[in-house]
Design a protein around this motif. Sequence first.
Motif, PDB file in Angstrom:
ATOM      1  N   PHE A   1     102.623 -30.529   8.335  1.00  0.00           N
ATOM      2  CA  PHE A   1     101.249 -31.004   8.119  1.00  0.00           C
ATOM      3  C   PHE A   1     100.920 -30.889   6.641  1.00  0.00           C
ATOM      4  N   HIS A   2     100.328 -31.947   6.117  1.00  0.00           N
ATOM      5  CA  HIS A   2      99.924 -31.928   4.707  1.00  0.00           C
ATOM      6  C   HIS A   2      98.634 -32.730   4.586  1.00  0.00           C
ATOM      7  N   GLU A   3      97.566 -32.046   4.252  1.00  0.00           N
ATOM      8  CA  GLU A   3      96.275 -32.686   4.027  1.00  0.00           C
ATOM      9  C   GLU A   3      95.977 -32.566   2.544  1.00  0.00           C
ATOM     10  N   HIS A   4      95.876 -33.712   1.883  1.00  0.00           N
ATOM     11  CA  HIS A   4      95.792 -33.803   0.428  1.00  0.00           C
ATOM     12  C   HIS A   4      94.806 -32.800  -0.163  1.00  0.00           C
ATOM     13  N   GLY A   5      95.342 -31.849  -0.921  1.00  0.00           N
ATOM     14  CA  GLY A   5      94.509 -30.913  -1.645  1.00  0.00           C
ATOM     15  C   GLY A   5      93.822 -29.851  -0.820  1.00  0.00           C
TER      16      GLY A   5
ATOM     17  N   GLU B   1      98.772 -31.340 -14.470  1.00  0.00           N
ATOM     18  CA  GLU B   1      98.550 -32.765 -14.713  1.00  0.00           C
ATOM     19  C   GLU B   1      99.128 -33.633 -13.596  1.00  0.00           C
ATOM     20  N   VAL B   2     100.012 -33.066 -12.769  1.00  0.00           N
ATOM     21  CA  VAL B   2     100.601 -33.793 -11.639  1.00  0.00           C
ATOM     22  C   VAL B   2      99.848 -33.501 -10.347  1.00  0.00           C
ATOM     23  N   THR B   3      99.586 -32.237 -10.071  1.00  0.00           N
ATOM     24  CA  THR B   3      99.012 -31.858  -8.780  1.00  0.00           C
ATOM     25  C   THR B   3      97.499 -31.708  -8.799  1.00  0.00           C
ATOM     26  N   GLY B   4      96.902 -31.581  -9.984  1.00  0.00           N
ATOM     27  CA  GLY B   4      95.467 -31.372 -10.062  1.00  0.00           C
ATOM     28  C   GLY B   4      95.045 -29.921 -10.038  1.00  0.00           C
ATOM     29  N   ALA B   5      95.997 -28.976 -10.057  1.00  0.00           N
ATOM     30  CA  ALA B   5      95.657 -27.550 -10.072  1.00  0.00           C
ATOM     31  C   ALA B   5      94.962 -27.192 -11.386  1.00  0.00           C
ATOM     32  N   VAL B   6      94.225 -26.091 -11.371  1.00  0.00           N
ATOM     33  CA  VAL B   6      93.476 -25.695 -12.566  1.00  0.00           C
ATOM     34  C   VAL B   6      94.374 -25.025 -13.602  1.00  0.00           C
TER      35      VAL B   6
ATOM     36  N   ASP C   1     100.042 -23.593  -5.465  1.00  0.00           N
ATOM     37  CA  ASP C   1      99.426 -24.712  -6.174  1.00  0.00           C
ATOM     38  C   ASP C   1      98.142 -25.148  -5.470  1.00  0.00           C
ATOM     39  N   VAL C   2      98.175 -25.194  -4.140  1.00  0.00           N
ATOM     40  CA  VAL C   2      96.972 -25.557  -3.385  1.00  0.00           C
ATOM     41  C   VAL C   2      95.865 -24.534  -3.626  1.00  0.00           C
ATOM     42  N   ALA C   3      96.239 -23.251  -3.651  1.00  0.00           N
ATOM     43  CA  ALA C   3      95.251 -22.197  -3.885  1.00  0.00           C
ATOM     44  C   ALA C   3      94.611 -22.327  -5.266  1.00  0.00           C
ATOM     45  N   ALA C   4      95.346 -22.917  -6.212  1.00  0.00           N
ATOM     46  CA  ALA C   4      94.823 -23.108  -7.569  1.00  0.00           C
ATOM     47  C   ALA C   4      94.134 -24.461  -7.726  1.00  0.00           C
TER      48      ALA C   4
ATOM     49  N   GLY D   1      95.239 -27.452  -6.555  1.00  0.00           N
ATOM     50  CA  GLY D   1      96.109 -28.621  -6.559  1.00  0.00           C
ATOM     51  C   GLY D   1      96.353 -29.160  -5.168  1.00  0.00           C
ATOM     52  N   CYS D   2      97.121 -30.239  -5.095  1.00  0.00           N
ATOM     53  CA  CYS D   2      97.434 -30.804  -3.782  1.00  0.00           C
ATOM     54  C   CYS D   2      98.821 -30.381  -3.314  1.00  0.00           C
TER      55      CYS D   2
END
Length: 364
Positions: A90-94, A348-353, A122-125, A127-128
């Motif tokens: 399962f993967h829900e964007h971001g 810059e790729v995943t959107g993480a902070v 990465d999700v916790a930061a 990102g997606c």
Amino acid sequence: MTGTSMDGLDLVILRVPKGVPRRFELLAHAHEPMPAALRSALEPQGALALAEACRLDRALGLWFADALERLVRSSGYLPDLVGSHGQTVFHEHGVITCQLGEPAFLAERLRCPVVSDFRRNDVAAGGCGAPLVPVVDRWLLERPGEGVLALNLGGIANLSVVPPAESGLPVLGFDCGPGNMVIDELARRASDGRLGCDLDGRMAAAGRVDRALLDELLADPRLAREPPLSLGREQFGAAFVEALIARVRPTDARGWSDLLATATAFTVEAVARAIARRVPEAYRPALLVASGGGVRNPELVRRLVDALAPLPVVASDTLGLPAGLKEPIAFALLASARVDGIPAGLPEVTGAVRPVLLGKITEN
């Protein structure tokens, strides 16, 4: 590594120098087809009941351990570290990403640390959690004076945009659309389960593209979203294929071939449009390096070469990076970076902070 296509397990054993893993030596590798019962049990993906997900987590972990133990015995190389991506269910964007395959079984069997669950930090930061391979593409493919596009044709087609080494530009990365996922599922349906893929692209090559249907598929708003962009079975899995078949209703071999030709063109044109829309001129791409299972489909590659001309398209094998093994190689290198304390997440790729360490460590 098991990918979104769920066709099997790819394993590699590498020798990797300490520090930023810009090179490696491939010592051994293997591929094991996914058992039919396991694949069938995984098909519901996001609709799995909790108890069944727990059983599959155990079953996958044991399968990974059995398979790697066989490779260790046959090759004679005992690993110091294992990187295990796990099977995405399962993967829900971001928001959520979930991979099954309990790493404790690998740690116990091989008596070494295991890095797994690469995406959640990465999700916790913010990102997606995907794509994660662009940093590896920079490590392995960056060159002075010219940019490189790295296309992985797995279940999903994803692209890394590696700038010239001296440019100071960031690596870009995003999913483009389906890779082999729709093609493989259509081939299974067309052959009543006898085939797991369109072997050598023969069915697609025998068909004609339905341009009206192709234009409709390319108009999917999910493909037009700006990065960070990650896609998976939730968008292009069994439900998507069932709707496609219900719309076209192929009744004979010609009908299935036309549908396979259209699906193949969909993969190619989604990639071509993503490149035209999202690769800035400043990156000066001099060639596209293709990897993944789709490289073994001559019809898919032929259409890709035509669509991207005059940009040269080469298989990653020509650069010493085996096309069918790029993703397991990537996660071995990411595991090495994790234990060396090297953040491999690319905001810059995943959107993480911020850049984060990717993966959790399980020790025996």
